[in-house]
Design an enzyme around this catalytic site. Structure first.
Site, mmCIF file in Angstrom:
data_model
loop_
_atom_site.group_PDB
_atom_site.id
_atom_site.type_symbol
_atom_site.label_atom_id
_atom_site.label_comp_id
_atom_site.label_asym_id
_atom_site.label_seq_id
_atom_site.Cartn_x
_atom_site.Cartn_y
_atom_site.Cartn_z
ATOM 1 N N LEU A 152 49.774 23.453 -0.283
ATOM 2 C CA LEU A 152 48.300 23.767 0.768
ATOM 3 C C LEU A 152 47.350 24.674 0.244
ATOM 4 C CD1 LEU A 152 49.934 22.499 4.392
ATOM 5 C CD2 LEU A 152 49.039 21.223 2.846
ATOM 6 N N LYS A 205 48.107 23.190 -19.017
ATOM 7 C CA LYS A 205 48.784 21.962 -19.042
ATOM 8 C C LYS A 205 49.405 21.675 -20.097
ATOM 9 C CE LYS A 205 49.427 19.365 -15.778
ATOM 10 N NZ LYS A 205 50.168 19.296 -14.880
ATOM 11 N N TYR A 253 41.780 24.983 -18.351
ATOM 12 C CA TYR A 253 42.664 24.340 -17.276
ATOM 13 C C TYR A 253 44.113 22.791 -17.805
ATOM 14 C CZ TYR A 253 44.600 19.113 -15.490
ATOM 15 O OH TYR A 253 45.396 18.340 -15.111
ATOM 16 N N ASP A 257 54.917 27.902 -2.268
ATOM 17 C CA ASP A 257 54.912 28.346 -4.246
ATOM 18 C C ASP A 257 55.409 27.608 -5.199
ATOM 19 O OD1 ASP A 257 52.823 29.171 -6.354
ATOM 20 O OD2 ASP A 257 51.887 30.563 -5.243
ATOM 21 N N ASN A 316 30.340 7.561 -17.677
ATOM 22 C CA ASN A 316 30.571 8.611 -16.554
ATOM 23 C C ASN A 316 29.273 7.354 -15.912
ATOM 24 O OD1 ASN A 316 32.449 10.018 -17.073
ATOM 25 N ND2 ASN A 316 30.992 11.703 -17.581
ATOM 26 N N ASP A 340 54.339 22.042 -1.636
ATOM 27 C CA ASP A 340 53.099 22.257 -1.937
ATOM 28 C C ASP A 340 52.490 23.525 -1.146
ATOM 29 O OD1 ASP A 340 50.654 19.795 -2.256
ATOM 30 O OD2 ASP A 340 50.556 21.877 -1.264
ATOM 31 N N THR A 343 48.560 15.156 -18.513
ATOM 32 C CA THR A 343 47.569 14.773 -18.803
ATOM 33 C C THR A 343 46.792 14.865 -20.244
ATOM 34 O OG1 THR A 343 44.843 15.436 -18.561
ATOM 35 C CG2 THR A 343 46.465 17.116 -18.771
HETATM 36 P P1 NAD Z 1 45.164 17.890 -6.509
HETATM 37 O O1 NAD Z 1 44.758 19.158 -7.213
HETATM 38 O O2 NAD Z 1 44.415 16.627 -6.001
HETATM 39 O O3 NAD Z 1 46.811 18.089 -6.172
HETATM 40 C C1 NAD Z 1 47.574 19.383 -6.830
HETATM 41 C C2 NAD Z 1 48.233 19.830 -5.300
HETATM 42 O O4 NAD Z 1 49.011 20.573 -6.020
HETATM 43 C C3 NAD Z 1 47.712 19.916 -3.834
HETATM 44 O O5 NAD Z 1 48.041 19.548 -2.641
HETATM 45 C C4 NAD Z 1 47.830 21.745 -4.338
HETATM 46 O O6 NAD Z 1 48.224 22.508 -2.472
HETATM 47 C C5 NAD Z 1 48.763 21.965 -5.219
HETATM 48 N N1 NAD Z 1 49.256 23.405 -5.417
HETATM 49 C C6 NAD Z 1 48.852 24.885 -5.892
HETATM 50 N N2 NAD Z 1 48.614 25.547 -6.504
HETATM 51 C C7 NAD Z 1 50.050 24.995 -5.884
HETATM 52 C C8 NAD Z 1 51.690 25.911 -6.350
HETATM 53 N N3 NAD Z 1 51.116 26.978 -6.572
HETATM 54 N N4 NAD Z 1 53.148 25.686 -5.303
HETATM 55 C C9 NAD Z 1 52.871 25.018 -4.501
HETATM 56 N N5 NAD Z 1 51.812 23.424 -4.680
HETATM 57 C C10 NAD Z 1 50.448 23.973 -5.171
HETATM 58 O O7 NAD Z 1 45.894 17.191 -8.088
HETATM 59 P P2 NAD Z 1 45.841 15.850 -9.141
HETATM 60 O O8 NAD Z 1 44.858 14.909 -8.633
HETATM 61 O O9 NAD Z 1 46.685 15.424 -7.889
HETATM 62 O O10 NAD Z 1 47.117 16.598 -9.617
HETATM 63 C C11 NAD Z 1 48.341 16.029 -9.912
HETATM 64 C C12 NAD Z 1 49.452 16.224 -11.250
HETATM 65 O O11 NAD Z 1 48.885 15.918 -11.806
HETATM 66 C C13 NAD Z 1 48.786 17.902 -12.106
HETATM 67 O O12 NAD Z 1 50.169 18.479 -12.467
HETATM 68 C C14 NAD Z 1 47.177 17.325 -12.369
HETATM 69 O O13 NAD Z 1 47.606 18.056 -13.494
HETATM 70 C C15 NAD Z 1 47.714 15.926 -13.379
HETATM 71 N N6 NAD Z 1 47.206 15.040 -13.674
HETATM 72 C C16 NAD Z 1 45.805 13.885 -12.613
HETATM 73 C C17 NAD Z 1 45.323 13.692 -13.303
HETATM 74 C C18 NAD Z 1 43.949 13.483 -12.497
HETATM 75 O O14 NAD Z 1 43.509 12.956 -13.479
HETATM 76 N N7 NAD Z 1 43.821 13.457 -11.269
HETATM 77 C C19 NAD Z 1 45.783 12.976 -14.327
HETATM 78 C C20 NAD Z 1 46.203 13.763 -15.574
HETATM 79 C C21 NAD Z 1 47.731 14.412 -14.241
HETATM 80 P P1 TYD Z 2 36.264 14.520 -13.507
HETATM 81 O O1 TYD Z 2 36.119 14.129 -12.568
HETATM 82 O O2 TYD Z 2 35.999 16.241 -13.205
HETATM 83 O O3 TYD Z 2 37.805 14.725 -14.264
HETATM 84 P P2 TYD Z 2 37.822 16.188 -15.878
HETATM 85 O O4 TYD Z 2 36.991 16.330 -16.469
HETATM 86 O O5 TYD Z 2 39.540 16.155 -16.102
HETATM 87 O O6 TYD Z 2 38.218 14.338 -17.204
HETATM 88 O O7 TYD Z 2 35.632 14.200 -14.884
HETATM 89 C C1 TYD Z 2 35.179 13.062 -15.459
HETATM 90 C C2 TYD Z 2 34.030 12.933 -16.339
HETATM 91 O O8 TYD Z 2 33.076 13.588 -15.265
HETATM 92 C C3 TYD Z 2 34.086 14.104 -16.842
HETATM 93 O O9 TYD Z 2 32.754 14.369 -18.082
HETATM 94 C C4 TYD Z 2 32.826 14.869 -15.987
HETATM 95 C C5 TYD Z 2 31.702 13.949 -15.220
HETATM 96 N N1 TYD Z 2 30.767 14.879 -14.095
HETATM 97 C C6 TYD Z 2 29.532 15.034 -14.122
HETATM 98 O O10 TYD Z 2 29.424 14.487 -14.648
HETATM 99 N N2 TYD Z 2 29.227 15.244 -12.747
HETATM 100 C C7 TYD Z 2 30.560 15.676 -11.720
HETATM 101 O O11 TYD Z 2 29.784 16.385 -10.524
HETATM 102 C C8 TYD Z 2 31.496 16.317 -12.178
HETATM 103 C C9 TYD Z 2 32.432 16.591 -10.985
HETATM 104 C C10 TYD Z 2 32.388 15.219 -13.694
#
Ligand code: NAD
Ligand code: TYD
Length: 337
Positions: free
Chosen positions: A36, A155, A151, A60, A250, A34, A126
């Site tokens: 960080l 992906k 974003y 990285d 939301n 990671d 995602t």
């Molecule tokens: P997050 O932003 O909480 O964590 C991302 C992590 O990746 C961090 O710890 C960051 O330090 C690390 N990172 C970033 N760039 C890096 C690099 N170049 N090299 C090494 N480490 C690096 O994200 P998350 O919500 O935990 O999501 C994790 C994965 O799951 C992502 O690929 C995201 O696209 C995917 N995902 C997330 C969701 C969601 O709802 N959060 C849903 C579907 C898929």
């Molecule tokens: P988010 O948690 O950023 O996830 P994603 O955009 O990847 O789905 O947002 C979830 C939903 O909430 C999205 O429709 C945007 C909305 N949202 C708000 O209305 N206010 C906020 O401050 C944030 C961060 C998101």
């Protein structure tokens, strides 16, 4: 004996996944790479600090020499790639790093995995790659890729590279696409933790536009279990959607959170909408249920309440995130080594 490389394991989903792996696959070694970035929080892994089977490496995924070295030094069997820039709003403000990490970084990992003959590669993606839905229907694995934000475009590009490595080089690569996750250790910039922590501090809750955008929510541990099912039983070259059949506008989520926190709706503030805001996501996860023998276990009522209580009970964790103090946790705990 199995050794897995989890990338992004100090992030929200990654730290939950690493914890699950150590609890449920105690004989496995987890190498956690990671960078960080602002989203990575080594404190989320504090319980594993002295665990000899958790090897944390700050670095990285786009650093080919480092990745190559780690794959060979630890004889890595499989990679779960979670490292990413993950926040839509940040990608609107600055898309460049999303291409560097999500696209180029993934390509570096794939190439190093190919050279080192890693047996399996799980690309964690995602549902946002499918774009936005109208009022009816759900995304299937066959839905066209129509990403709206930098974003989701980055992906989608990574998904296509991963599948190209499967087709071109015969690599065992699986792509998983999950809906919106919630649960402990989520950075308080995403909807649910932002609203909880703002409400706990008596701050306004910024709802974009009319707040009637719909997201399909899944508990992070259900997602992590799905990733393990894909790792164990997925078929190379395939895509699997994960979701919980749990769609909510939301505004309703925000209202439920306020109820759980015993706060009033006057904290809600409608603010300017996000540009290119996807109206609705909904995922059809029947292929994963059928072919991976996986099913989500956490109900939304239970998961949401547990998440609210986690943020209430772990105030120090998110206050240190908000103050920026979390960024020095790694140096304070590992710096002297
Ligand atoms: P997050 O932003 O909480 O964590 C991302 C992590 O990746 C961090 O710890 C960051 O330090 C690390 N990172 C970033 N760039 C890096 C690099 N170049 N090299 C090494 N480490 C690096 O994200 P998350 O919500 O935990 O999501 C994790 C994965 O799951 C992502 O690929 C995201 O696209 C995917 N995902 C997330 C969701 C969601 O709802 N959060 C849903 C579907 C898929
Ligand atoms: P988010 O948690 O950023 O996830 P994603 O955009 O990847 O789905 O947002 C979830 C939903 O909430 C999205 O429709 C945007 C909305 N949202 C708000 O209305 N206010 C906020 O401050 C944030 C961060 C998101």
């Amino acid at each position: 004996m199995t050794t897995v490389l989890v990338t992004g394991g100090a992030g929200f989903i990654g730290s939950n996944l690493v914890g699950l792996l150590r609890r449920e696959r105690p004989e496995w070694t987890v190498v956690n790479l990671d960078k960080l970035t602002y989203a990575g929080n080594a404190e989320s892994l504090a319980d594993l600090r002295h665990d000899p089977k958790h090897v944390f490496v700050r670095g990285d995924i786009a650093d080919a020499d480092l990745v190559d070295h780690l794959l060979r030094e630890h004889a890595v069997d499989a990679i779960l790639n979670l490292a990413a820039e993950s926040h839509v709003d940040r990608s609107i403000l600055g898309p460049g790093i999303f291409v560097e990490t999500n696209v180029s970084g993934t390509q570096v990992l794939l190439e190093c995995a190919r050279q080192a003959k890693v047996k399996r590669f799980v690309q964690v993606s995602t549902d946002e790659v499918y774009g936005s839905l109208g009022p009816a229907g759900k995304f299937t694995e066959e839905s066209p890729l129509q990403p709206s934000s930098p974003y989701s475009a980055s992906k989608a590009a990574a998904d296509l590279l991963a599948l190209a490595y499967a087709r071109t080089y015969g690599m065992d690569v699986i792509v998983t696409r999950c809906s919106n996750n919630y649960g402990p250790y989520q950075f308080p910039e995403k909807l649910i933790p932002l609203m909880i922590t703002n409400a706990l501090e008596g701050r306004r809750l910024p709802v974009y536009g009319d707040g009637l955008q719909v997201r399909d929510w899944i508990h992070v541990v259900d997602h992590c279990r799905a990733l393990l099912a894909a790792l164990d039983r997925g078929k190379g070259g395939e895509v699997y959607n994960f979701g919980s059949d749990n769609e909510w506008p939301n505004l309703e989520i925000v209202q439920r959170l306020l109820e759980l926190l015993g706060r009033g709706r006057e904290l809600i503030e409608h603010v300017k909408d996000r540009p290119g805001h996807d109206r609705r996501y909904a995922i059809d996860a029947s292929k994963a249920r059928r072919e991976l023998g996986w099913a989500p276990q956490v109900s939304f009522a239970q998961g949401l309440e547990q998440t609210v209580r986690w943020y209430q009970g772990n105030r120090g964790w998110w206050e240190r995130v908000r103050s920026g103090e979390y960024r020095s946790w790694y140096e304070r705990n590992y710096g002297a080594r």
